[in-house]
Design an enzyme around this catalytic site. Structure first.
Site, mmCIF file in Angstrom:
data_model
loop_
_atom_site.group_PDB
_atom_site.id
_atom_site.type_symbol
_atom_site.label_atom_id
_atom_site.label_comp_id
_atom_site.label_asym_id
_atom_site.label_seq_id
_atom_site.Cartn_x
_atom_site.Cartn_y
_atom_site.Cartn_z
ATOM 1 N N GLU A 136 19.162 22.588 -22.983
ATOM 2 C CA GLU A 136 20.000 22.414 -24.165
ATOM 3 C C GLU A 136 19.856 20.966 -24.619
ATOM 4 O O GLU A 136 20.025 20.055 -23.807
ATOM 5 C CB GLU A 136 21.451 22.614 -23.737
ATOM 6 C CG GLU A 136 22.086 23.812 -24.284
ATOM 7 C CD GLU A 136 23.569 23.877 -23.949
ATOM 8 O OE1 GLU A 136 24.006 23.392 -22.897
ATOM 9 O OE2 GLU A 136 24.293 24.440 -24.763
ATOM 10 N N CYS A 152 27.047 24.889 -28.510
ATOM 11 C CA CYS A 152 26.331 25.831 -27.644
ATOM 12 C C CYS A 152 25.454 26.752 -28.465
ATOM 13 O O CYS A 152 24.503 27.320 -27.954
ATOM 14 C CB CYS A 152 27.333 26.650 -26.841
ATOM 15 S SG CYS A 152 28.525 27.464 -27.889
ATOM 16 N N LYS A 160 43.493 23.619 -19.184
ATOM 17 C CA LYS A 160 42.973 22.301 -18.854
ATOM 18 C C LYS A 160 41.919 21.935 -19.902
ATOM 19 O O LYS A 160 40.783 22.399 -19.848
ATOM 20 C CB LYS A 160 42.328 22.306 -17.456
ATOM 21 C CG LYS A 160 42.068 20.891 -16.967
ATOM 22 C CD LYS A 160 40.916 20.802 -15.997
ATOM 23 C CE LYS A 160 39.583 20.854 -16.653
ATOM 24 N NZ LYS A 160 39.322 19.833 -17.693
ATOM 25 N N GLU A 201 31.813 31.367 -20.848
ATOM 26 C CA GLU A 201 31.081 31.042 -22.089
ATOM 27 C C GLU A 201 30.273 29.802 -21.774
ATOM 28 O O GLU A 201 30.808 28.693 -21.747
ATOM 29 C CB GLU A 201 32.062 30.781 -23.235
ATOM 30 C CG GLU A 201 32.868 31.995 -23.646
ATOM 31 C CD GLU A 201 32.079 33.016 -24.462
ATOM 32 O OE1 GLU A 201 30.942 32.707 -24.863
ATOM 33 O OE2 GLU A 201 32.592 34.124 -24.663
#
Ligand code: NAD
Length: 471
Positions: free
Chosen positions: A376, A285, A175, A251
């Site tokens: 982040e 990331c 997906k 992850e």
């Protein structure tokens, strides 16, 4: 309306099935639609799992060499088609073509690396300590997998999962992220052309990820979930995976510290900072999130970084953010930092449209309690804070629940190794701003995830150990 490289339909059981509905994919550089793709329902996703389950026994029984050769052909095809694939990635991400070319090369590398690893899956033959029987172990595919990928590297995040899963002998339902499904669909076609049997890889883009995922995770035939995305969604998926006791790989998000010591080569540190901060407009990331700089070199480093970032041309060198929400979120983080005392040395406000562009931005004097130091950023904003010594720098670096990657710059080998060991991160870049490599184990500690992708370790995520006790 659809891109010439993206087939319509859902890819299930080796055929493109017409969906009931479709959704638009937008180019973030213009805000305009570039394609329409199939929108899978939970029912479609279960049909994809039917196909994956049916294909599992024969794919597991396929010779490792045959699996390796399919992956190698896919690598060759991807390399041949690097340019149109890069254009496709740019159309869904809006970023400069040079960055998409780099991603395609990185994505292809996973196909090559795992074609090489497919034939190296081994086991052990040992004598039991009591000496009266043998311990024989083998490793085989975990079974049908569900792979969920993010939008920020739409091709590489997919091959980083698909290639080891195929090498291990697993079948799968993929997906892709709803913002960037085009390259994933192109990959399905490319793998079929490389000889992948029907049903081994099924692709279900959807605007209803939660429903589709709930249906798949609730089906007892699924054996494994591999997810790349935000920590928030990952946490929810881990809880959902508990019911079926699924193998999981996660992850998740990072909050990378970038340490510049007083003995660093400042030119190297600035070069590393530009790579670690600006790649994909900071939407990575592994993007440097917090610049932790020794006060003795703070002015020199900041001045040199300022000069480099000021020369970055928006649109040509860096692309847009993925959507309006992302732009507003980054803007909000900068506003909050300013209110808490940070000073803007460069940039600091969104660019007018079209597209969702935020310029390279440099903030100094960022306090520890600013949201930008804790979350982040996922944008081209470099936030600098200064510290008096090694110990306060390491303490600041580790003061986060994330632990994906850290960077450090020092010419003192002893310090580099000492600090590298002390940093709570799955990966540490020492005097370099880029760690990603198909041949290296990518992954985090703490709330950045579970498991590793790439490297010798990457295939283990898709293998189960079987032990035979032999008299
Ligand atoms: P996201 O978590 O919003 O989405 C990731 C994927 O999860 C998408 O495919 C999305 O459709 C799907 N998803 C969202 N909600 C879901 C739900 N309720 N159930 C099932 N699936 C759901 O993340 P994003 O915005 O696409 O990506 C950015 C995040 O990904 C950042 O946090 C970044 O750090 C992280 N990331 C991590 C790595 C890594 O290797 N550690 C790599 C790339 C990106």
């Amino acid at each position: 309306m659809r891109s010439e490289m993206t087939p319509g339909g859902l890819f299930i059981g080796g055929v493109w099935r017409e969906p009931n509905t479709t959704f638009e994919v937008l180019d973030p550089a213009t805000g305009r639609a570039v394609a329409r793709v199939a929108d899978a329902t939970a029912r479609d996703a279960l049909q994809a799992l039917d196909a994956a389950s049916d294909a599992q026994p024969s794919w597991a029984a396929t010779a490792p060499r045959a699996r390796a050769e399919i992956l190698r052909r896919a690598f060759d095809l991807m390399t041949e088609r690097a340019e149109p694939l890069a254009r496709l990635a740019t159309s869904e991400l809006g970023r400069p073509l040079a960055e998409s070319r780099a991603e395609v090369a990185y994505a292809a590398d996973f196909l090559r690396w795992f074609s090489e690893q497919a034939v190296r899956v081994g086991g052990e033959y040992r004598t039991a300590p009591s000496g009266d029987y043998r311990i024989v172990t083998s490793r085989g595919p975990v079974g049908p997998c569900y792979l969920i990928t993010p939008w920020n590297f739409p091709l590489a995040m997919v091959t980083r999962k698909v290639a080891p899963a195929l090498a291990a002998g697993c079948t799968m339902v993929l997906k892709p992220a709803e913002a960037t499904p085009l390259t994933a669909l192109a990959l399905a076609e490319l793998l079929a052309e490389a000889g992948l049997p029907d049903g081994v890889l099924n692709v279900v883009p959807t605007m209803a990820p939660a429903e589709v995922t709930e249906a798949l995770l609730g089906d007892g035939r699924l054996r494994k979930l591999s997810f790349t995305g935000s920590t928030e969604v990952g946490r929810r998926l881990l809880a959902q995976s508990a019911a079926g006791i699924l193998r999981t790989s996660m992850e998740l998000g990072g909050n990378a510290p970038f340490l510049v010591f007083d003995d660093a080569d400042i030119d190297d540190a600035v070069q590393g900072a530009v790579v670690a901060k600006m790649r994909n407009s900071g939407q990575s990331c592994v993007a440097a999130n917090r610049f932790i700089v020794h006060e003795a070199v703070a002015e020199e480093f900041t001045g040199a970084l300022h000069e480099r970032l000021a020369a970055v041309e928006v649109g040509r060198d860096v692309g847009p953010l993925i959507d309006r929400d992302a732009l507003e979120r980054v803007d909000g983080l900068v506003i909050d930092a300013k209110q808490r005392g940070a000073v803007v040395r460069l940039g600091g406000a969104p660019q007018p449209g079209p597209g969702w562009f935020y310029p390279p931005t440099l903030l100094i004097g960022v306090p520890d309690d600013a949201a930008i130091a804790r979350q982040e950023i996922f944008g081209p904003v470099a936030a600098i804070a200064t510290y008096p010594d090694e110990s306060s720098m390491v303490t600041a670096a580790n003061a986060t629940p994330a632990g994906l990657v850290a960077y450090l710059f020092s010419r003192d080998l002893g310090r580099a190794l000492r600090v590298g060991e002390a940093l709570e991160a799955g990966m540490v870049g020492i005097n370099r701003g880029l760690v990603s490599n198909a041949a290296a184990p990518f992954g985090g500690v703490k709330q950045s995830g579970l498991g590793r992708e790439g490297g010798i370790e990457g295939i283990d995520e898709y293998l189960e150990v079987k032990y035979l006790a032999v008299q």
